[in-house]
Design a protein around this motif. Structure first.
Motif, PDB file in Angstrom:
ATOM      1  N   ASN A 187      32.858  42.839  57.391  1.00  7.33           N
ATOM      2  CA  ASN A 187      33.948  41.802  57.668  1.00  7.33           C
ATOM      3  C   ASN A 187      33.936  40.424  57.607  1.00  7.33           C
ATOM      4  O   ASN A 187      34.678  39.801  56.845  1.00  7.33           O
ATOM      5  N   GLU A 188      32.596  39.835  57.885  1.00  5.33           N
ATOM      6  CA  GLU A 188      32.499  38.618  57.691  1.00  5.33           C
ATOM      7  C   GLU A 188      32.222  38.065  55.988  1.00  5.33           C
ATOM      8  O   GLU A 188      32.609  37.281  55.609  1.00  5.33           O
ATOM      9  N   LYS A 189      31.661  39.362  55.562  1.00  7.73           N
ATOM     10  CA  LYS A 189      31.476  39.003  54.060  1.00  7.73           C
ATOM     11  C   LYS A 189      32.660  39.191  53.096  1.00  7.73           C
ATOM     12  O   LYS A 189      32.882  38.495  52.096  1.00  7.73           O
ATOM     13  N   MET A 190      33.824  40.004  53.770  1.00  8.55           N
ATOM     14  CA  MET A 190      34.908  40.062  53.147  1.00  8.55           C
ATOM     15  C   MET A 190      35.736  38.755  53.173  1.00  8.55           C
ATOM     16  O   MET A 190      36.509  38.539  52.139  1.00  8.55           O
ATOM     17  N   LEU A 191      35.621  38.091  54.306  1.00  7.56           N
ATOM     18  CA  LEU A 191      36.214  36.618  54.246  1.00  7.56           C
ATOM     19  C   LEU A 191      35.602  35.659  53.239  1.00  7.56           C
ATOM     20  O   LEU A 191      35.961  34.575  52.821  1.00  7.56           O
ATOM     21  N   LYS A 192      34.294  35.776  53.094  1.00  9.34           N
ATOM     22  CA  LYS A 192      33.414  35.045  52.138  1.00  9.34           C
ATOM     23  C   LYS A 192      34.088  35.130  50.621  1.00  9.34           C
ATOM     24  O   LYS A 192      34.203  34.541  49.715  1.00  9.34           O
ATOM     25  N   VAL A 193      34.280  36.516  50.416  1.00  6.95           N
ATOM     26  CA  VAL A 193      34.975  37.013  49.191  1.00  6.95           C
ATOM     27  C   VAL A 193      36.315  36.159  49.139  1.00  6.95           C
ATOM     28  O   VAL A 193      36.746  35.983  47.939  1.00  6.95           O
ATOM     29  N   VAL A 194      37.106  36.334  50.170  1.00  8.08           N
ATOM     30  CA  VAL A 194      38.307  35.661  50.143  1.00  8.08           C
ATOM     31  C   VAL A 194      38.340  34.176  49.765  1.00  8.08           C
ATOM     32  O   VAL A 194      38.958  33.630  49.074  1.00  8.08           O
ATOM     33  N   ASP A 195      37.337  33.483  50.639  1.00 11.39           N
ATOM     34  CA  ASP A 195      37.101  31.942  50.216  1.00 11.39           C
ATOM     35  C   ASP A 195      36.677  31.757  48.632  1.00 11.39           C
ATOM     36  O   ASP A 195      37.214  30.982  48.088  1.00 11.39           O
ATOM     37  N   TYR A 196      35.936  32.697  48.049  1.00  8.41           N
ATOM     38  CA  TYR A 196      35.512  32.563  46.680  1.00  8.41           C
ATOM     39  C   TYR A 196      36.933  32.718  45.840  1.00  8.41           C
ATOM     40  O   TYR A 196      37.237  31.974  44.829  1.00  8.41           O
ATOM     41  N   LEU A 197      37.798  33.978  46.071  1.00  6.77           N
ATOM     42  CA  LEU A 197      38.885  33.973  45.302  1.00  6.77           C
ATOM     43  C   LEU A 197      39.870  32.765  45.435  1.00  6.77           C
ATOM     44  O   LEU A 197      40.702  32.636  44.677  1.00  6.77           O
ATOM     45  N   ILE A 198      39.998  32.443  46.974  1.00 10.77           N
ATOM     46  CA  ILE A 198      40.839  30.906  47.000  1.00 10.77           C
ATOM     47  C   ILE A 198      40.614  30.099  45.869  1.00 10.77           C
ATOM     48  O   ILE A 198      41.155  29.467  45.455  1.00 10.77           O
ATOM     49  N   ASP A 199      39.029  29.689  45.789  1.00 11.47           N
ATOM     50  CA  ASP A 199      38.694  28.754  44.798  1.00 11.47           C
ATOM     51  C   ASP A 199      38.931  29.179  43.493  1.00 11.47           C
ATOM     52  O   ASP A 199      39.567  28.360  42.579  1.00 11.47           O
ATOM     53  N   LYS A 200      38.635  30.522  43.202  1.00 15.37           N
ATOM     54  CA  LYS A 200      39.038  30.818  41.772  1.00 15.37           C
ATOM     55  C   LYS A 200      40.554  30.495  41.522  1.00 15.37           C
ATOM     56  O   LYS A 200      40.970  30.159  40.375  1.00 15.37           O
ATOM     57  N   GLU A 201      41.496  30.819  42.532  1.00 17.87           N
ATOM     58  CA  GLU A 201      42.989  30.496  42.376  1.00 17.87           C
ATOM     59  C   GLU A 201      43.238  28.885  42.052  1.00 17.87           C
ATOM     60  O   GLU A 201      43.930  28.405  41.331  1.00 17.87           O
ATOM     61  N   ARG A 202      42.314  28.178  43.014  1.00 14.09           N
ATOM     62  CA  ARG A 202      42.573  26.737  42.998  1.00 14.09           C
ATOM     63  C   ARG A 202      42.250  26.363  41.467  1.00 14.09           C
ATOM     64  O   ARG A 202      43.035  25.538  40.811  1.00 14.09           O
ATOM     65  N   VAL A 203      41.092  26.832  40.878  1.00 14.53           N
ATOM     66  CA  VAL A 203      40.676  26.482  39.451  1.00 14.53           C
ATOM     67  C   VAL A 203      41.771  26.715  38.417  1.00 14.53           C
ATOM     68  O   VAL A 203      42.166  26.129  37.573  1.00 14.53           O
ATOM     69  N   ALA A 204      42.231  27.943  38.839  1.00 12.52           N
ATOM     70  CA  ALA A 204      43.092  28.511  37.765  1.00 12.52           C
ATOM     71  C   ALA A 204      44.537  27.694  38.058  1.00 12.52           C
ATOM     72  O   ALA A 204      44.990  27.357  36.649  1.00 12.52           O
ATOM     73  N   ALA A 205      44.934  27.326  39.072  1.00 15.75           N
ATOM     74  CA  ALA A 205      46.218  26.605  38.979  1.00 15.75           C
ATOM     75  C   ALA A 205      45.922  25.218  38.467  1.00 15.75           C
ATOM     76  O   ALA A 205      46.746  24.552  37.706  1.00 15.75           O
ATOM     77  N   ALA A 206      44.993  24.524  38.918  1.00 17.31           N
ATOM     78  CA  ALA A 206      44.587  23.087  38.391  1.00 17.31           C
ATOM     79  C   ALA A 206      44.375  23.038  36.935  1.00 17.31           C
ATOM     80  O   ALA A 206      44.704  22.390  35.956  1.00 17.31           O
ATOM     81  N   GLY A 207      43.919  24.117  36.254  1.00 17.02           N
ATOM     82  CA  GLY A 207      43.560  24.419  34.843  1.00 17.02           C
ATOM     83  C   GLY A 207      44.993  24.345  34.114  1.00 17.02           C
ATOM     84  O   GLY A 207      45.496  23.909  33.013  1.00 17.02           O
TER      85      GLY A 207
END
Length: 213
Positions: A187-207
């Motif tokens: 469960n905890e690791k799942m939310l770490k993956v979520v944080d990673y994908l949120i960052d991924k989406e931030r980078v994509a939107a900024a790009g």
């Protein structure tokens, strides 16, 4: 220029500790990306079922994560319907949502089923539960049987085709990616993956913003 600087900052300061998360392992891309509730925020969607013990045990972990949810992230719950017996409680969630009574119903209903080991298998039993938790019988009847609740419930029946869902709890990030505790390693690791994908989406939107200048 400012958008380019924002993109560079995101690339520099994105959490490198999560760089070993890989598509197909800790998370999966959704074949057909789905629309989200907010165009200007990154959506994290929880697909759950009240009868699922894994969802129940995930709730306190999720609640801790939500306490520090970033401002550019919107959290949405969606009860999944993967079988006929899932529909009743899904309609119950949407009834609570439209009555602005999720705080009164959501956690108590999970506790009632899993902590107190009680069952709700009929509309009358669900109605009694709502009334015992501060919702009037007439408000329950009018909302539970409303077109709005039925429409949302019908959408919940499409989770397999929309998100490729096979089980719950599942978290969907911005309509594009999904992850589970089994995929992520807990469960905890799942939310770490979520944080990673949120960052991924931030980078994509900024790009995308920078490219549009």
């Amino acid at each position: 220029m400012k958008r380019w600087l924002k993109l560079i900052a995101l690339l520099l300061f994105a959490p490198l500790v999560y760089a070993d998360f890989n598509e197909g392992t800790e998370y999966q891309a959704i074949t057909n990306a789905q629309p989200t509730a907010s165009a200007d925020k990154i959506e994290v969607l929880e697909l759950f079922w009240y009868g699922c013990p894994h969802c129940y045990h995930f709730e306190p972990v999720l609640e801790d994560w939500l306490k520090n949810k970033p401002d550019d992230v919107v959290f949405v719950r969606m009860p999944a319907i993967l079988g006929p017996n899932w529909e009743l409680l899904a309609r119950g969630y949407y009834t609570a949502e439209f009555l602005d009574a999720v705080d009164k119903i959501h956690k108590p209903l999970f506790d009632y089923i899993h902590k107190e080991r009680k069952r709700i298998s009929s509309v009358d039993e669900l109605k009694t539960f709502f009334v015992e938790h501060g919702v009037s019988a007439s408000d329950f009847d009018n909302t539970f049987n409303s077109f709005a609740v039925i429409t949302k419930t019908n959408r919940s029946k499409q989770v397999r085709s929309m998100y490729g869902l096979t089980g719950v709890p599942t978290l969907v990030i911005n309509g594009k990616y999904r992850t589970t505790a089994k995929q992520a390693g807990g469960n905890e690791k799942m939310l770490k993956v979520v944080d990673y994908l949120i960052d991924k989406e931030r980078v994509a939107a900024a790009g995308a913003e920078a490219a549009a200048e």
